[in-house]
Enzyme design. Structure first.
Site, short mmCIF file in Angstrom:
data_model
loop_
_atom_site.label_atom_id
_atom_site.label_comp_id
_atom_site.label_asym_id
_atom_site.label_seq_id
_atom_site.Cartn_x
_atom_site.Cartn_y
_atom_site.Cartn_z
N LYS A 189 -10.82 6.72 -7.73
CA LYS A 189 -9.94 7.07 -8.85
C LYS A 189 -8.90 5.96 -9.05
O LYS A 189 -7.93 5.86 -8.33
CB LYS A 189 -9.22 8.41 -8.65
CG LYS A 189 -8.75 8.89 -10.02
CD LYS A 189 -7.49 9.68 -10.06
CE LYS A 189 -6.20 8.98 -9.82
NZ LYS A 189 -5.74 8.08 -10.91
N GLY A 241 -0.25 4.59 -2.79
CA GLY A 241 0.64 5.03 -3.86
C GLY A 241 2.00 5.34 -3.29
O GLY A 241 2.37 4.86 -2.21
N SER A 242 2.73 6.15 -4.01
CA SER A 242 4.10 6.44 -3.58
C SER A 242 4.12 7.41 -2.40
O SER A 242 3.17 8.17 -2.18
CB SER A 242 4.87 7.05 -4.75
OG SER A 242 4.27 8.27 -5.11
N THR A 243 5.21 7.39 -1.68
CA THR A 243 5.36 8.31 -0.54
C THR A 243 5.35 9.75 -1.03
O THR A 243 4.76 10.63 -0.39
CB THR A 243 6.65 7.96 0.23
OG1 THR A 243 6.50 6.63 0.74
CG2 THR A 243 6.91 8.91 1.37
N GLY A 246 1.87 10.63 -1.61
CA GLY A 246 1.20 10.63 -0.29
C GLY A 246 1.39 11.94 0.45
O GLY A 246 0.48 12.43 1.12
N LYS A 248 1.72 14.86 -0.92
CA LYS A 248 0.84 15.86 -1.54
C LYS A 248 -0.61 15.64 -1.08
O LYS A 248 -1.35 16.59 -0.84
CB LYS A 248 0.91 15.76 -3.07
CG LYS A 248 2.26 16.16 -3.63
CD LYS A 248 2.23 16.10 -5.14
CE LYS A 248 3.64 16.24 -5.69
NZ LYS A 248 3.77 15.73 -7.04
N GLU A 263 -1.39 4.48 2.43
CA GLU A 263 -0.61 3.23 2.28
C GLU A 263 0.46 3.52 1.25
O GLU A 263 0.16 3.61 0.05
CB GLU A 263 -1.52 2.09 1.81
CG GLU A 263 -2.67 1.76 2.74
CD GLU A 263 -2.23 1.21 4.07
OE1 GLU A 263 -1.05 0.85 4.22
OE2 GLU A 263 -3.07 1.16 4.98
N CYS A 297 4.66 -2.89 -2.72
CA CYS A 297 5.08 -2.02 -1.62
C CYS A 297 5.77 -2.84 -0.55
O CYS A 297 6.60 -2.34 0.19
CB CYS A 297 3.86 -1.32 -1.05
SG CYS A 297 2.51 -2.45 -0.73
N GLU A 396 13.25 2.75 -2.39
CA GLU A 396 12.30 1.80 -2.95
C GLU A 396 12.54 1.72 -4.47
O GLU A 396 12.55 2.74 -5.14
CB GLU A 396 10.87 2.26 -2.67
CG GLU A 396 9.85 1.29 -3.22
CD GLU A 396 8.41 1.72 -2.93
OE1 GLU A 396 8.09 2.89 -3.19
OE2 GLU A 396 7.64 0.87 -2.46
P1 NAD Z 1 1.66 7.07 -7.51
O1 NAD Z 1 1.80 7.74 -6.20
O2 NAD Z 1 2.31 7.66 -8.68
O3 NAD Z 1 0.12 6.97 -7.91
C1 NAD Z 1 -0.84 6.30 -7.09
C2 NAD Z 1 -2.22 6.85 -7.42
O4 NAD Z 1 -2.27 8.21 -6.98
C3 NAD Z 1 -2.56 6.89 -8.90
O5 NAD Z 1 -3.93 6.64 -9.07
C4 NAD Z 1 -2.21 8.32 -9.29
O6 NAD Z 1 -2.90 8.77 -10.42
C5 NAD Z 1 -2.62 9.08 -8.04
N1 NAD Z 1 -1.92 10.33 -7.79
C6 NAD Z 1 -0.68 10.71 -8.19
N2 NAD Z 1 -0.40 11.94 -7.73
C7 NAD Z 1 -1.46 12.34 -7.00
C8 NAD Z 1 -1.78 13.53 -6.25
N3 NAD Z 1 -0.93 14.55 -6.16
N4 NAD Z 1 -2.96 13.60 -5.61
C9 NAD Z 1 -3.83 12.57 -5.67
N5 NAD Z 1 -3.62 11.45 -6.38
C10 NAD Z 1 -2.44 11.33 -7.04
O7 NAD Z 1 2.11 5.57 -7.28
P2 NAD Z 1 2.19 4.42 -8.36
O8 NAD Z 1 3.42 4.61 -9.15
O9 NAD Z 1 0.89 4.28 -9.08
O10 NAD Z 1 2.32 3.14 -7.41
C11 NAD Z 1 3.52 2.75 -6.88
C12 NAD Z 1 3.67 3.20 -5.44
O11 NAD Z 1 2.57 2.77 -4.66
C13 NAD Z 1 4.90 2.60 -4.80
O12 NAD Z 1 5.60 3.59 -4.08
C14 NAD Z 1 4.32 1.57 -3.84
O13 NAD Z 1 5.14 1.28 -2.75
C15 NAD Z 1 3.02 2.17 -3.45
N6 NAD Z 1 2.09 1.14 -2.98
C16 NAD Z 1 1.83 1.02 -1.64
C17 NAD Z 1 0.99 0.02 -1.17
C18 NAD Z 1 0.71 -0.14 0.31
O14 NAD Z 1 -0.26 -0.80 0.66
N7 NAD Z 1 1.51 0.43 1.20
C19 NAD Z 1 0.39 -0.86 -2.07
C20 NAD Z 1 0.67 -0.72 -3.42
C21 NAD Z 1 1.52 0.30 -3.87
#
Ligand code: NAD
Length: 493
Positions: A189, A241-243, A246, A248, A263, A297, A396
């Site tokens: 996804k 994605g975001s903490t 994560g 959830k 991550e 990140c 962040e």
């Molecule tokens: P986000 O958490 O909003 O979304 C990330 C992905 O998860 C998207 O595809 C989104 O559609 C999906 N998503 C959202 N809610 C979900 C849920 N409840 N269940 C399953 N999937 C869900 O994050 P973002 O705004 O797209 O990205 C930014 C964040 O990602 C920042 O916090 C950044 O630090 C983190 N990030 C971490 C790394 C790492 O390697 N540690 C790398 C890149 C980005």
């Protein structure tokens, strides 16, 4: 979310909701979809259809149906397909990078880096597939000669791969390459903001000859991700994605005890000791805080500078930040592009306003090129000596905002650097080998760089401590994260 307008610009694309077992699935007319924007101009350049829950179910079943044949293919055969993917990406890199620039507004070198790191990742896991020992049963010595004890690494099963928008190609490659190498089938996804390049990658995977059903894609936002993580036939979730998201994901995984790699976010420190070369430290601070407009990140948004160097460092940092060319990717010598969306732009601006209201002082800021008439650009900004409880120091930001704080001793620097619930990366700049050893040992982060920019190699694992997530990607651990460790103990004949 929006519905696809009946009349859209002639050149606007409409990307399908899902790819399941090699077939493209289009959304129903009235189904929700979202615009894909050019972040550098703000224009809508296309539309991404969103998958329904039924489509997610079809995709997971397709991955499940393809699993038996794929997991019993040889690692060597899988490695050949990964190598082919790397070759096809290489052949198409200019077109993919151009799409990255068109969507995310990344400067050319950043767009190309995303593709070249993806290529290196597919190549690396192709290499691992040739190492038969990594996939063979290993004999374990036990204090009983009448039995044979062995361990094997077997594919976890169906893996759900969920990725964000900031480095779409490489983040996907970090998951897809080891999952396929391990013998897992997947449902990917992508982020709905940056899905065009992911569609290109999936076409390449198919062109390389990966059998239908091994890689399936469902598009859309968090709702689609949530359906995927809750699906009972998913065995493993790898999420970046975001903490907040994560958490959830981890909760959704708990119901079926799905395996998870998370991550997540970061609030990383860069420490400049009193013996550092200031020009080098400034170069590392600029790239650590402002690469990808700070949407990393691993952004080193907390810069700690020894008191002795502080004034010299700040003067040189200001010169460097003011010299950064912030512009659309077509400009000359562009160093920094826009934020990904209007919402992200508003979010970062609001965090800065809150931080200032709490007492943070903006020391200096860069400027926007005249070409930044539209789009989601923000000038890089540096805050000096924020209080340790200021939101800009603690949270962040995911935008081009760096905070600088002075320190007087290594103890203080280490304590300030570690005073965060995140723990993704850290950097130290020093010419003292003993000090470097101490920082490597005591900085609480998944990866510590000493005197280098943020070098990432597929051989070196990626992942953080605390709120930065759990598990590791890349390296052999990245492969193992898509495998279950099993043991057998049998009586010798
Ligand atoms: P986000 O958490 O909003 O979304 C990330 C992905 O998860 C998207 O595809 C989104 O559609 C999906 N998503 C959202 N809610 C979900 C849920 N409840 N269940 C399953 N999937 C869900 O994050 P973002 O705004 O797209 O990205 C930014 C964040 O990602 C920042 O916090 C950044 O630090 C983190 N990030 C971490 C790394 C790492 O390697 N540690 C790398 C890149 C980005």
């Amino acid at each position: 979310m929006a519905t696809i307008p009946e009349r859209h610009a002639d050149n606007a694309f409409v990307l399908p909701a899902a790819t399941v077992a090699g077939a493209t699935i289009r959304a129903q007319n009235a189904q929700a979809c979202s615009p894909v924007c050019n972040a550098a101009s703000g224009e809508t350049i296309g539309w991404q259809e969103h998958a329904s829950e039924a489509m997610v179910d079809r995709a997971v079943h397709a991955a499940r149906d393809a699993l038996v044949a794929w997991r019993h293919s040889t690692p060597g055969a899988r490695g050949k397909l990964l190598r082919k993917i790397a070759e096809l990406l290489e052949a198409d890199r200019a077109r993919i990078a151009a799409m990255q620039m068109r969507v995310s507004g990344k400067p050319p070198f950043e767009a190309d880096l995303d593709v070249s790191d993806a290529i290196a990742t597919f190549d690396y896991y192709a290499d691992l597939c040739e190492n038969t020992a990594l996939f063979a049963a290993e004999t374990i010595t036990v204090p009983d000669k009448t039995v044979l004890a062995q361990r094997t690494h077997e594919p976890v099963g169906v893996a759900a791969l969920i990725v964000p928008w900031n480095f779409p190609m490489v983040t996907t490659a970090w998951k897809l390459a080891p999952a396929l190498a391990a013998g897992c089938t997947v449902v990917l996804k992508p982020s709905e903001f940056t899905s065009p390049t992911e569609h290109m990658l999936v076409d390449i995977v198919s062109e390389a000859g990966v059998p239908d059903g091994v890689v399936n894609v469902v598009n859309g936002g968090g709702e689609v991700g949530a359906w995927l993580t809750a699906h009972p036939l998913v065995d493993k979730i790898s999420f970046t994605g975001s903490t907040a998201s994560g958490r959830k994901v981890m909760q959704a995984a708990a119901l079926d005890m799905k395996r998870v790699t998370l991550e997540l976010g970061g609030k990383s420190a860069l420490v400049v000791r009193q013996d550092a070369d200031v020009a080098h430290a400034v170069a590392l601070a600029v790239s650590g805080a402002f690469t990808n407009a700070g949407q990393m990140c691993s952004a080193t948004g907390r810069i700690l500078v020894h008191d002795d160097l502080y004034r010299k460092f700040m003067a040189a940092f200001e010169t460097a930040v003011r010299a950064l060319v912030v512009a659309p990717p077509q400009g000359e010598n562009v160093a920094m592009g826009p934020l990904i969306s209007a919402a992200q732009h508003a979010r970062v601006q609001s965090l800065v306003a809150q931080g200032v209201e709490e007492g943070a002082q903006v020391a200096f800021a860069g400027t926007l090129d005249a070409a930044c008439k539209a789009g989601f650009f923000m000038a890089p900004l540096v805050v000096a000596e924020p209080a340790s409880d200021n939101l800009l120091w603690r949270e962040e930001i995911f935008g081009p905002v760096a905070c600088v704080k002075s320190f007087r001793s290594d103890d203080e620097a280490i304590s300030l650097a570690n005073d965060t619930r995140y723990g993704l990366v850290a950097t130290v700049v020093t010419q003292d080998a003993n000090a470097a050893r101490r920082y490597k040992a005591q900085l609480r982060a998944g990866l510590v760089w000493v005197n280098t920019p943020q070098l990432i190699f597929p051989q070196v694992c990626w992942g953080g401590l605390g709120l930065s997530g759990t598990g590791r990607e890349l390296g052999i651990a990245g492969l193992r994260s898509y495998q279950e460790l099993r043991h057998t103990v049998e009586a010798r004949a």
